[in-house]
Design a protein around this motif. Sequence first.
Motif, mmCIF file in Angstrom:
data_model
loop_
_atom_site.group_PDB
_atom_site.id
_atom_site.type_symbol
_atom_site.label_atom_id
_atom_site.label_comp_id
_atom_site.label_asym_id
_atom_site.label_seq_id
_atom_site.Cartn_x
_atom_site.Cartn_y
_atom_site.Cartn_z
ATOM 1 N N LYS A 90 48.304 45.864 35.719
ATOM 2 C CA LYS A 90 47.424 45.253 36.728
ATOM 3 C C LYS A 90 47.244 46.145 37.951
ATOM 4 C CE LYS A 90 48.318 40.497 35.396
ATOM 5 N NZ LYS A 90 48.922 39.226 35.773
ATOM 6 N N ASP A 136 38.339 51.143 49.252
ATOM 7 C CA ASP A 136 38.252 49.900 48.481
ATOM 8 C C ASP A 136 39.240 49.901 47.320
ATOM 9 O OD1 ASP A 136 36.313 48.829 50.148
ATOM 10 O OD2 ASP A 136 34.635 49.388 48.832
ATOM 11 N N ALA A 189 50.598 46.688 54.293
ATOM 12 C CA ALA A 189 49.226 46.333 53.920
ATOM 13 C C ALA A 189 48.292 47.536 54.044
ATOM 14 C CB ALA A 189 48.728 45.191 54.807
ATOM 15 N N LEU A 244 50.264 42.911 44.295
ATOM 16 C CA LEU A 244 50.898 41.674 44.775
ATOM 17 C C LEU A 244 50.715 40.546 43.767
ATOM 18 C CD1 LEU A 244 50.040 41.670 48.590
ATOM 19 C CD2 LEU A 244 52.185 42.343 47.480
ATOM 20 N N GLU A 245 49.518 40.435 43.205
ATOM 21 C CA GLU A 245 49.259 39.399 42.196
ATOM 22 C C GLU A 245 50.130 39.602 40.957
ATOM 23 O OE1 GLU A 245 45.048 39.446 41.451
ATOM 24 O OE2 GLU A 245 44.583 38.809 43.496
ATOM 25 N N TYR A 265 46.394 47.168 46.175
ATOM 26 C CA TYR A 265 47.345 46.344 46.917
ATOM 27 C C TYR A 265 47.273 44.882 46.458
ATOM 28 C CZ TYR A 265 49.542 44.107 50.984
ATOM 29 O OH TYR A 265 50.342 43.356 51.807
ATOM 30 N N ARG A 266 46.060 44.348 46.390
ATOM 31 C CA ARG A 266 45.896 42.951 45.942
ATOM 32 C C ARG A 266 46.405 42.762 44.515
ATOM 33 N NH1 ARG A 266 40.937 43.767 48.384
ATOM 34 N NH2 ARG A 266 39.936 43.959 46.343
ATOM 35 N N ALA A 267 46.024 43.668 43.619
ATOM 36 C CA ALA A 267 46.432 43.557 42.214
ATOM 37 C C ALA A 267 47.949 43.675 42.071
ATOM 38 C CB ALA A 267 45.730 44.624 41.381
ATOM 39 N N ASP A 278 42.624 49.014 48.699
ATOM 40 C CA ASP A 278 42.688 47.568 48.942
ATOM 41 C C ASP A 278 42.877 46.798 47.640
ATOM 42 O OD1 ASP A 278 42.137 48.309 51.577
ATOM 43 O OD2 ASP A 278 40.066 47.579 51.526
ATOM 44 N N ALA A 279 42.115 47.170 46.602
ATOM 45 C CA ALA A 279 42.183 46.478 45.313
ATOM 46 C C ALA A 279 43.538 46.706 44.643
ATOM 47 C CB ALA A 279 41.043 46.936 44.410
ATOM 48 N N ASP A 317 55.159 43.155 49.195
ATOM 49 C CA ASP A 317 54.510 43.918 50.270
ATOM 50 C C ASP A 317 55.491 44.881 50.926
ATOM 51 O OD1 ASP A 317 52.587 44.523 52.429
ATOM 52 O OD2 ASP A 317 54.030 43.399 53.638
#
Length: 127
Positions: free
Chosen positions: A21, A76, A95, A86-87, A82-84, A79-80, A92
């Motif tokens: 992921k 971008d 950020a 964490l999911e 980082y989000r993926a 950012d993506a 963290d």
Amino acid sequence: MIDHIGIRTADFDRAKAFYDKAMAPLGASLLMMVPPEHTDGVKVGGYGRDRPVYWLSEGAPASEPKHIAFTANTRDEVDAFYRAALEAGGRDNGAPGPRPHYHPDYYGAFVFDPDGNNVEAVFHRPE
């Protein structure tokens, strides 16, 4: 200068799920699993964009967690990632954002992987 790097993971399947992921937003994926007859049955897989450069292998992780930074092509993507991450169960460790103390165009995000390694996505150009 670095051609490839490898780390050991205590739980290969958990780490694989995380990296599957987390790497996707960077355009990277699991490109190969080494046949078990070449690894004495140990799970070994390589991630990359066009060839494997980041290798996971099943086994006791090194006593000291590692820091590994992956190149992103845009902010971008950072950012993506980082989000993926964490999911996918990462924790963290910073950020997404500018890190001008490294250099004026440094933009990165930091996450701890399931084994406690500090993994980062970084973009080095102005956007």
